[in-house]
Design a protein around this motif. Structure first.
Motif, PDB file in Angstrom:
ATOM      1  N   MET A   1       8.118  -5.684   3.559  1.00 42.23           N
ATOM      2  CA  MET A   1       9.160  -4.683   3.629  1.00 42.23           C
ATOM      3  C   MET A   1       8.593  -3.420   4.250  1.00 42.23           C
ATOM      4  SD  MET A   1       9.433  -3.542  -0.415  1.00 42.23           S
ATOM      5  CE  MET A   1      10.185  -1.965  -0.282  1.00 42.23           C
ATOM      6  N   LYS A   2       9.444  -2.607   4.824  1.00 43.93           N
ATOM      7  CA  LYS A   2       9.029  -1.314   5.376  1.00 43.93           C
ATOM      8  C   LYS A   2       9.046  -0.272   4.270  1.00 43.93           C
ATOM      9  CE  LYS A   2       8.568  -2.274   9.752  1.00 43.93           C
ATOM     10  NZ  LYS A   2       7.278  -2.204  10.404  1.00 43.93           N
ATOM     11  N   CYS A   3       8.104   0.639   4.301  1.00 44.65           N
ATOM     12  CA  CYS A   3       8.052   1.702   3.310  1.00 44.65           C
ATOM     13  C   CYS A   3       9.344   2.519   3.386  1.00 44.65           C
ATOM     14  CB  CYS A   3       6.843   2.597   3.559  1.00 44.65           C
ATOM     15  SG  CYS A   3       6.634   3.853   2.274  1.00 44.65           S
ATOM     16  N   PRO A   4       9.981   2.754   2.249  1.00 43.07           N
ATOM     17  CA  PRO A   4      11.253   3.476   2.265  1.00 43.07           C
ATOM     18  C   PRO A   4      11.130   4.964   2.592  1.00 43.07           C
ATOM     19  CG  PRO A   4      10.617   3.002   0.015  1.00 43.07           C
ATOM     20  CD  PRO A   4       9.645   2.294   0.906  1.00 43.07           C
ATOM     21  N   CYS A   5       9.904   5.507   2.671  1.00 43.46           N
ATOM     22  CA  CYS A   5       9.751   6.928   2.985  1.00 43.46           C
ATOM     23  C   CYS A   5       9.999   7.206   4.464  1.00 43.46           C
ATOM     24  CB  CYS A   5       8.377   7.433   2.563  1.00 43.46           C
ATOM     25  SG  CYS A   5       7.055   7.099   3.744  1.00 43.46           S
ATOM     26  N   GLY A   6       9.978   6.133   5.287  1.00 45.35           N
ATOM     27  CA  GLY A   6      10.211   6.304   6.715  1.00 45.35           C
ATOM     28  C   GLY A   6       8.942   6.396   7.538  1.00 45.35           C
ATOM     29  N   CYS A   7       7.775   6.235   6.907  1.00 44.50           N
ATOM     30  CA  CYS A   7       6.513   6.347   7.641  1.00 44.50           C
ATOM     31  C   CYS A   7       6.277   5.172   8.592  1.00 44.50           C
ATOM     32  CB  CYS A   7       5.348   6.482   6.667  1.00 44.50           C
ATOM     33  SG  CYS A   7       4.949   4.967   5.744  1.00 44.50           S
ATOM     34  N   GLY A   8       7.020   4.076   8.415  1.00 40.01           N
ATOM     35  CA  GLY A   8       6.892   2.917   9.294  1.00 40.01           C
ATOM     36  C   GLY A   8       5.900   1.878   8.814  1.00 40.01           C
ATOM     37  N   ARG A   9       5.202   2.134   7.727  1.00 37.29           N
ATOM     38  CA  ARG A   9       4.210   1.203   7.201  1.00 37.29           C
ATOM     39  C   ARG A   9       4.892  -0.058   6.665  1.00 37.29           C
ATOM     40  NH1 ARG A   9      -0.319   2.615   2.603  1.00 37.29           N
ATOM     41  NH2 ARG A   9      -1.151   0.525   2.410  1.00 37.29           N
ATOM     42  N   THR A  10       4.293  -1.209   6.944  1.00 36.85           N
ATOM     43  CA  THR A  10       4.751  -2.463   6.367  1.00 36.85           C
ATOM     44  C   THR A  10       4.026  -2.679   5.047  1.00 36.85           C
ATOM     45  OG1 THR A  10       5.181  -3.423   8.537  1.00 36.85           O
ATOM     46  CG2 THR A  10       4.902  -4.959   6.710  1.00 36.85           C
ATOM     47  N   ILE A  11       4.780  -2.929   3.996  1.00 36.85           N
ATOM     48  CA  ILE A  11       4.215  -3.162   2.667  1.00 36.85           C
ATOM     49  C   ILE A  11       4.310  -4.642   2.363  1.00 36.85           C
ATOM     50  CG2 ILE A  11       4.408  -2.651   0.209  1.00 36.85           C
ATOM     51  CD1 ILE A  11       5.838  -0.051   1.003  1.00 36.85           C
ATOM     52  N   GLU A  12       3.174  -5.261   2.038  1.00 34.18           N
ATOM     53  CA  GLU A  12       3.150  -6.664   1.663  1.00 34.18           C
ATOM     54  C   GLU A  12       2.883  -6.738   0.160  1.00 34.18           C
ATOM     55  OE1 GLU A  12       0.443  -8.910   4.059  1.00 34.18           O
ATOM     56  OE2 GLU A  12       1.258  -8.078   5.914  1.00 34.18           O
ATOM     57  N   LEU A  13       3.793  -7.368  -0.563  1.00 34.94           N
ATOM     58  CA  LEU A  13       3.670  -7.504  -2.008  1.00 34.94           C
ATOM     59  C   LEU A  13       3.520  -8.976  -2.363  1.00 34.94           C
ATOM     60  CD1 LEU A  13       6.524  -5.062  -3.037  1.00 34.94           C
ATOM     61  CD2 LEU A  13       4.086  -4.581  -2.941  1.00 34.94           C
ATOM     62  N   LEU A  14       2.518  -9.279  -3.171  1.00 32.70           N
ATOM     63  CA  LEU A  14       2.285 -10.665  -3.573  1.00 32.70           C
ATOM     64  C   LEU A  14       3.193 -11.022  -4.741  1.00 32.70           C
ATOM     65  CD1 LEU A  14      -1.602 -10.587  -3.367  1.00 32.70           C
ATOM     66  CD2 LEU A  14       0.000 -11.530  -1.702  1.00 32.70           C
ATOM     67  N   VAL A  15       3.893 -12.141  -4.626  1.00 34.40           N
ATOM     68  CA  VAL A  15       4.823 -12.562  -5.672  1.00 34.40           C
ATOM     69  C   VAL A  15       4.478 -13.938  -6.247  1.00 34.40           C
ATOM     70  CG1 VAL A  15       6.723 -11.131  -4.841  1.00 34.40           C
ATOM     71  CG2 VAL A  15       6.466 -13.463  -3.974  1.00 34.40           C
ATOM     72  N   ILE A  16       3.361 -14.524  -5.808  1.00 35.08           N
ATOM     73  CA  ILE A  16       2.975 -15.826  -6.361  1.00 35.08           C
ATOM     74  C   ILE A  16       2.259 -15.645  -7.694  1.00 35.08           C
ATOM     75  CG2 ILE A  16       2.884 -16.975  -4.113  1.00 35.08           C
ATOM     76  CD1 ILE A  16      -0.161 -16.702  -4.225  1.00 35.08           C
ATOM     77  N   SER A  38       6.360  -1.044 -10.460  1.00 37.10           N
ATOM     78  CA  SER A  38       6.622  -0.134  -9.348  1.00 37.10           C
ATOM     79  C   SER A  38       5.645  -0.407  -8.201  1.00 37.10           C
ATOM     80  CB  SER A  38       6.476   1.319  -9.802  1.00 37.10           C
ATOM     81  OG  SER A  38       5.138   1.603 -10.162  1.00 37.10           O
ATOM     82  N   VAL A  39       5.966   0.127  -7.046  1.00 35.50           N
ATOM     83  CA  VAL A  39       5.096   0.040  -5.875  1.00 35.50           C
ATOM     84  C   VAL A  39       4.444   1.403  -5.700  1.00 35.50           C
ATOM     85  CG1 VAL A  39       4.996  -0.373  -3.394  1.00 35.50           C
ATOM     86  CG2 VAL A  39       6.632  -1.653  -4.820  1.00 35.50           C
ATOM     87  N   TRP A  40       3.107   1.423  -5.660  1.00 36.01           N
ATOM     88  CA  TRP A  40       2.371   2.675  -5.552  1.00 36.01           C
ATOM     89  C   TRP A  40       1.321   2.514  -4.465  1.00 36.01           C
ATOM     90  CZ3 TRP A  40      -0.003   5.475 -10.392  1.00 36.01           C
ATOM     91  CH2 TRP A  40      -0.393   6.764 -10.035  1.00 36.01           C
ATOM     92  N   LEU A  41       1.516   3.182  -3.349  1.00 34.08           N
ATOM     93  CA  LEU A  41       0.568   3.115  -2.240  1.00 34.08           C
ATOM     94  C   LEU A  41      -0.516   4.162  -2.459  1.00 34.08           C
ATOM     95  CD1 LEU A  41       3.112   2.785   0.691  1.00 34.08           C
ATOM     96  CD2 LEU A  41       2.001   0.968  -0.617  1.00 34.08           C
ATOM     97  N   THR A  42      -1.760   3.739  -2.403  1.00 34.19           N
ATOM     98  CA  THR A  42      -2.868   4.657  -2.691  1.00 34.19           C
ATOM     99  C   THR A  42      -3.458   5.289  -1.434  1.00 34.19           C
ATOM    100  OG1 THR A  42      -4.427   2.807  -2.708  1.00 34.19           O
ATOM    101  CG2 THR A  42      -3.466   3.459  -4.826  1.00 34.19           C
ATOM    102  N   SER A  43      -2.934   4.897  -0.271  1.00 30.46           N
ATOM    103  CA  SER A  43      -3.401   5.503   0.980  1.00 30.46           C
ATOM    104  C   SER A  43      -2.206   5.754   1.880  1.00 30.46           C
ATOM    105  CB  SER A  43      -4.410   4.579   1.672  1.00 30.46           C
ATOM    106  OG  SER A  43      -3.787   3.372   2.049  1.00 30.46           O
ATOM    107  N   GLY A  44      -2.444   6.438   2.970  1.00 30.88           N
ATOM    108  CA  GLY A  44      -1.357   6.749   3.899  1.00 30.88           C
ATOM    109  C   GLY A  44      -0.363   7.711   3.281  1.00 30.88           C
TER     110      GLY A  44
END
Length: 59
Positions: A1-16, A38-44
């Motif tokens: 998914m794309k980061c909802p803040c609009g920065c353009g970063r693709t976020i990959e979340l593991l669901v297995i 929750s989703v918490w990005l520690t960089s960017g």
């Protein structure tokens, strides 16, 4: 998914099951997704948010 803040970063979340960390995704009767935890990005952009019933809730 794309980061909802609009920065353009693709976020990959593991669901297995075997993955750590892992997110659970639930889709309600209306087809709206929720993610746990929750989703918490520690960089960017360092966004921190919940996805509940298809809506972004900022922390």
């Amino acid at each position: 998914m794309k980061c909802p803040c609009g920065c353009g970063r693709t976020i990959e979340l593991l669901v297995i099951q075997e993955a750590k960390p892992r997110w659970d995704i639930e889709v309600d009767a209306d087809g709206l997704p929720s993610l746990i935890p929750s989703v918490w990005l520690t960089s960017g952009c360092k966004s921190h948010f919940w996805l509940k019933r298809g809506r972004v809730i900022w922390v």
